[in-house]
Design a protein around this motif. Sequence first.
Motif, PDB file in Angstrom:
ATOM      1  N   ALA A 278      42.743  31.676  54.317  1.00  0.00           N
ATOM      2  CA  ALA A 278      41.656  32.062  53.424  1.00  0.00           C
ATOM      3  C   ALA A 278      41.251  30.855  52.589  1.00  0.00           C
ATOM      4  O   ALA A 278      42.054  30.360  51.799  1.00  0.00           O
ATOM      5  CB  ALA A 278      42.110  33.193  52.513  1.00  0.00           C
TER       6      ALA A 278
ATOM      7  N   LEU B 171      31.840  35.618  42.189  1.00  0.00           N
ATOM      8  CA  LEU B 171      33.117  36.066  41.631  1.00  0.00           C
ATOM      9  C   LEU B 171      34.011  34.867  41.300  1.00  0.00           C
ATOM     10  O   LEU B 171      34.650  34.818  40.246  1.00  0.00           O
ATOM     11  CB  LEU B 171      33.797  36.979  42.644  1.00  0.00           C
TER      12      LEU B 171
ATOM     13  N   ALA C 124      35.418  33.736  37.622  1.00  0.00           N
ATOM     14  CA  ALA C 124      36.850  33.590  37.329  1.00  0.00           C
ATOM     15  C   ALA C 124      37.141  32.199  36.764  1.00  0.00           C
ATOM     16  O   ALA C 124      37.907  32.064  35.806  1.00  0.00           O
ATOM     17  CB  ALA C 124      37.664  33.848  38.586  1.00  0.00           C
TER      18      ALA C 124
ATOM     19  N   ALA D 175      55.367  34.705  42.071  1.00  0.00           N
ATOM     20  CA  ALA D 175      54.509  34.662  40.888  1.00  0.00           C
ATOM     21  C   ALA D 175      53.995  36.054  40.549  1.00  0.00           C
ATOM     22  O   ALA D 175      53.951  36.449  39.381  1.00  0.00           O
ATOM     23  CB  ALA D 175      53.343  33.726  41.143  1.00  0.00           C
TER      24      ALA D 175
ATOM     25  N   PRO E  31      36.798  41.966  36.993  1.00  0.00           N
ATOM     26  CA  PRO E  31      36.393  41.138  38.137  1.00  0.00           C
ATOM     27  C   PRO E  31      37.251  39.884  38.300  1.00  0.00           C
ATOM     28  O   PRO E  31      37.583  39.489  39.417  1.00  0.00           O
ATOM     29  CB  PRO E  31      34.946  40.764  37.803  1.00  0.00           C
ATOM     30  N   THR E  32      37.646  39.284  37.166  1.00  0.00           N
ATOM     31  CA  THR E  32      38.496  38.088  37.239  1.00  0.00           C
ATOM     32  C   THR E  32      39.841  38.427  37.881  1.00  0.00           C
ATOM     33  O   THR E  32      40.321  37.709  38.764  1.00  0.00           O
ATOM     34  CB  THR E  32      38.722  37.516  35.826  1.00  0.00           C
TER      35      THR E  32
ATOM     36  N   TYR F 282      40.471  40.932  39.837  1.00  0.00           N
ATOM     37  CA  TYR F 282      40.214  41.282  41.234  1.00  0.00           C
ATOM     38  C   TYR F 282      40.155  40.012  42.087  1.00  0.00           C
ATOM     39  O   TYR F 282      40.784  39.924  43.138  1.00  0.00           O
ATOM     40  CB  TYR F 282      38.892  42.051  41.319  1.00  0.00           C
ATOM     41  N   TRP F 283      39.459  39.035  41.584  1.00  0.00           N
ATOM     42  CA  TRP F 283      39.358  37.770  42.312  1.00  0.00           C
ATOM     43  C   TRP F 283      40.730  37.120  42.463  1.00  0.00           C
ATOM     44  O   TRP F 283      41.104  36.663  43.536  1.00  0.00           O
ATOM     45  CB  TRP F 283      38.405  36.825  41.563  1.00  0.00           C
TER      46      TRP F 283
ATOM     47  N   LYS G 261      40.920  37.799  46.217  1.00  0.00           N
ATOM     48  CA  LYS G 261      40.109  36.759  46.850  1.00  0.00           C
ATOM     49  C   LYS G 261      40.751  35.376  46.839  1.00  0.00           C
ATOM     50  O   LYS G 261      40.574  34.609  47.773  1.00  0.00           O
ATOM     51  CB  LYS G 261      38.733  36.683  46.166  1.00  0.00           C
TER      52      LYS G 261
ATOM     53  N   LYS H  98      43.324  32.254  47.126  1.00  0.00           N
ATOM     54  CA  LYS H  98      44.415  31.950  48.054  1.00  0.00           C
ATOM     55  C   LYS H  98      45.753  32.372  47.447  1.00  0.00           C
ATOM     56  O   LYS H  98      46.011  32.090  46.279  1.00  0.00           O
ATOM     57  CB  LYS H  98      44.484  30.435  48.269  1.00  0.00           C
TER      58      LYS H  98
ATOM     59  N   ARG I 245      47.997  31.747  43.357  1.00  0.00           N
ATOM     60  CA  ARG I 245      48.156  32.843  42.402  1.00  0.00           C
ATOM     61  C   ARG I 245      49.079  32.501  41.245  1.00  0.00           C
ATOM     62  O   ARG I 245      48.777  32.805  40.094  1.00  0.00           O
ATOM     63  CB  ARG I 245      48.664  34.095  43.115  1.00  0.00           C
TER      64      ARG I 245
ATOM     65  N   PHE J  44      45.422  42.534  37.091  1.00  0.00           N
ATOM     66  CA  PHE J  44      45.885  41.779  38.268  1.00  0.00           C
ATOM     67  C   PHE J  44      46.995  42.541  38.985  1.00  0.00           C
ATOM     68  O   PHE J  44      46.975  42.699  40.205  1.00  0.00           O
ATOM     69  CB  PHE J  44      46.381  40.392  37.839  1.00  0.00           C
TER      70      PHE J  44
ATOM     71  N   ASP K 233      47.027  43.917  42.705  1.00  0.00           N
ATOM     72  CA  ASP K 233      48.037  43.322  43.571  1.00  0.00           C
ATOM     73  C   ASP K 233      48.880  44.389  44.263  1.00  0.00           C
ATOM     74  O   ASP K 233      49.390  44.186  45.359  1.00  0.00           O
ATOM     75  CB  ASP K 233      48.927  42.397  42.729  1.00  0.00           C
TER      76      ASP K 233
END
Lengths: 286, 294
Positions: free
Chosen positions: A5, A17, A21, A276, B85-86, B88-89, B93, B95, B99, B171, B175
Amino acid sequence: MNRRAPLLTRSPVDLVLTIIAIVVVAFLFVPIVVIVIHSFNAGRLLIAWQGFSFDPYVVMLQKPAIRSAVGVSLLTGVIAAVLATLAGTLAGIALARRPGRWAAWFLITLLLVSVTPEIVDAIALLPWLVTLGIDWQMPVFNNGIVRLVIGHSLFSIAIVSFIVRSRLVGIESQLEEASADLYATPARTFRRITLPLAMPAVLTGGLLSFTLSLDNTIVSSFVAVSGSTTWPVYIWGALRGGLKPEVAAVSTVMFVLTLLVLALVALVLRRSGDSAASIARTLAAG
Amino acid sequence: MRARPGFLLALPAWLWLVVFFVVPVLQVVWFSFGRKPGIFGTHDNSVLTLDRYAEALDPTFGTVFLNTLWIGVAGTALCALIGIPTAYWMAVKAKPQWRGLLIALVMIPYWTNFLVRTIGWQVVLAPEGWLSTALGALGILDGPLEVLNTRGAVLFGVVYNYLPLMILPAFVAFDRVDPTLREASRDLGAGRWRTLFRVTLPLAAPGLFAAVILVFIPLMGDYITPSVLGGAAGSMVAQLVAVQFQAGQNWALGSAIAVILILAIVATAALGYALFRLVALPFAAARRVKLGAP
């Protein structure tokens, strides 16, 4: 998942998005960066930039009031964290492993502690400590550090209990049962199995308690007695008269220390096999 | 460690909390039914009355209550609008190998001193501050920036201060949603929006609601942010309580205000939960269809 990804995926929605962020994370650091920059302010007041200088760091080391305030904060933080971690860990283990009818009542108490606004703790504790210390003649409650530790420990005990409980609830108790089947005494099972299982949560909870204590302004400013001014209360008091750049200098040093401690904890938790995401989960359990 | 020790293990924490939390808070509730006896006394409970509650809700203090409720609701809504949204990303979304870093980046500000962070914004937003100078230089603003000491500044401050508290639990909520369920939804022909609204959001909803509550509760009782950024125009209830206990020396009135604040927080959170159940109801049917979903 062998598809790789990429950070920026193709769809325009994802792109938006991603930008949101990144902006949000940058936004979180704005005031911290500003404080770090202003810690090198040559001017007399923190707020008005007058050019670059290391003076705030020199002044910071010279002022006895600052040294004393930071010292009181660190001492209170350590004692409050140890106390909250001990009491909270035992309570969390009890809630996860031996819940009885009492557990519901105890959970309600913990919930009440964690939702009560700090200002209410502050105004409730002040008259109560005066009652205990002066009316009922128990002089320990007139000691500044004792008062601060009591005030800081309340929320922390609740948080540590929740974190330890949620960690142990997520792990089956088979290991403890096996240990008992193999004739380990309850105390030995506790020490060799339950405690090590709970350790990442205990560590996180302890650290969080320490940070919360260092952060505490409101309860501290109410219960503190002269001579036991904490660092946030020092800033709070200086706020009205205009903050000096050395406040930013101390804050910068503390910020760097926080980074180091966080890195250390991340390292320890990673060695104990936590990803994490599960570290975040441990922290968000509170 | 048979039946009894479970209770015994929790006893130290419980006793401590009863002595230093439950009893003093009950004392505050008791004070709230009293009155201030003359100039030098702080409280007097010889005659029990509800007058302090009436006093606390009269227009002088009532406007501050409304102000606090407005900041609480608007601040929490903005935190959710930006934070969810943050999160969620971050959870879906970004990688996976990023994280840890992303979580650390959200956590570091959260672990930095609350008061110092708020002062950082005071420096930025001040009329002679950075933002004012920058906007002036760009020609967007004529004259100094006048946002400090307004309700808007407090709203801005609380959104900033409580954003990490929204992002981290949100988050975790995203997750926990099994990625295979999303893949299954896509394989069965649902588009990305449909997957988001029929699979991801319904599954994450309880966690997201918890995040909203986690932000709303401390936000309503915030004392530091309005004190540093709000001035007289942006004051909140916690400040009223503090003033009555310190300068005002009227513990009875201060206690009544504190009790109303707690009740207002609980009532609004309960109302929010009722609304949440109402909104979540239509999704519940969709949830039941899924195989093996928690």
